[in-house]
Design an enzyme around this catalytic site. Structure first.
Site, short mmCIF file in Angstrom:
data_model
loop_
_atom_site.label_atom_id
_atom_site.label_comp_id
_atom_site.label_asym_id
_atom_site.label_seq_id
_atom_site.Cartn_x
_atom_site.Cartn_y
_atom_site.Cartn_z
CD GLU A 1 -28.14 16.72 -29.81
OE1 GLU A 1 -28.11 15.90 -30.85
OE2 GLU A 1 -28.87 17.29 -29.49
CD GLU B 1 -19.44 28.13 -9.02
OE1 GLU B 1 -18.69 29.23 -8.76
OE2 GLU B 1 -20.06 28.03 -10.28
#
Length: 272
Positions: free
Chosen positions: A79, A110
């Protein structure tokens, strides 16, 4: 370390609750998140000041994360170029499995202890930058290994974790521990931990951009003019800050200079 994030929920027999009971109890737990963040504000403030200092000296920010926390950091970072008119290279995310696989939830990635540093090296990370590990548990191998290598290379490290005394916090120059407690659904750290992470990302990015001069008063004067809604908002910002009363005149000035900030600078320079 105490793995509070894995402790049993305070609530039992969720399947027997009505919708009204579920939403009431979820809301009750969500209310505790802001209070948990409040306790960590001193460390968070230190982190934001360090980020601002790094960027002012030509550095960048890197989030390193996996799972929900990593994906939430992506949502925040994408954004920023539009909202604040900054380079997309200023805030970066090193996501386990790669950002191109964002929606696939590759949780097994992960555990990769080599990928984070390789991905950081591809981005030419250096001592000018700051690297922030995101891990609810405070133990994620992908994040931990990345931070360890950064410290070896003299790169400033930080973290956002939800368990006290974690091994990831120990590898961080600026650890931010936000202890949100057991989840409503035991171990589901996409919930309160995720909410806390999203709130913290908002605080980091917004505070940093304000301190970097990307906001005037309370207005996003560097917003990119990418659609009609934003152009209309920008025209009105320009009118409010200049006293121009004719909409199309303000819009012409805006389009000519490409942003509210540049249009305002021009307007003030010519003394009108």
């Amino acid at each position: 370390m105490t793995r509070i994030t894995e402790e049993s929920s305070k609530y039992r027999h969720l399947e027997k609750m009505s919708v009204e009971e579920l939403t009431s109890n979820l809301n009750k737990e969500d209310k505790t998140v802001a209070l948990a963040i409040k306790k960590a504000l001193p460390e968070l403030n230190t982190l934001i000041k360090a980020i601002v200092s790094k960027i002012e000296n030509d550095g960048r920010l890197f989030y390193v994360g996996a799972g929900s926390g990593g994906r939430l950091s992506v949502l925040d970072v994408i954004e920023l170029p539009t909202t604040f008119g900054v380079s997309p290279d200023l805030f970066n995310v090193i996501l386990a499995g790669g950002k191109e696989h964002l929606i696939e939830a590759l949780e097994e990635k992960e555990d990769d202890v080599n990928a984070a540093w390789l991905m950081l090296k591809e981005k030419k990370v250096s001592a000018k930058d700051i690297v922030i590990g995101i891990s609810a548990s405070g133990t994620t191998p992908f994040v931990l290994s990345g931070l360890k290598e950064c410290r070896k290379q003299g790169i400033t490290t930080a973290c956002i974790v939800s368990n006290p005394g974690s091994i990831i916090a120990a590898e961080s120059d600026i650890p931010v521990e936000v202890i949100t407690g057991p989840e409503f659904v035991t171990g589901s750290t996409r919930m309160k931990c995720g909410t806390a992470q999203k709130m913290i990302f908002d605080m980091i990015s917004t505070s940093t951009m304000i301190k970097l001069g990307k906001v005037l008063d309370n207005q996003m004067v560097n917003v990119k003019l990418i659609n009609d809604k934003i152009v209309d908002r920008a025209v009105k910002m320009l009118m409010n800050n200049t006293g121009i009363t004719v909409y199309h005149e303000a819009k012409q000035l805006l389009i000519e200079h490409g942003s509210v900030k540049r249009a305002l600078d021009h307007f003030n320079q010519i003394g009108k």
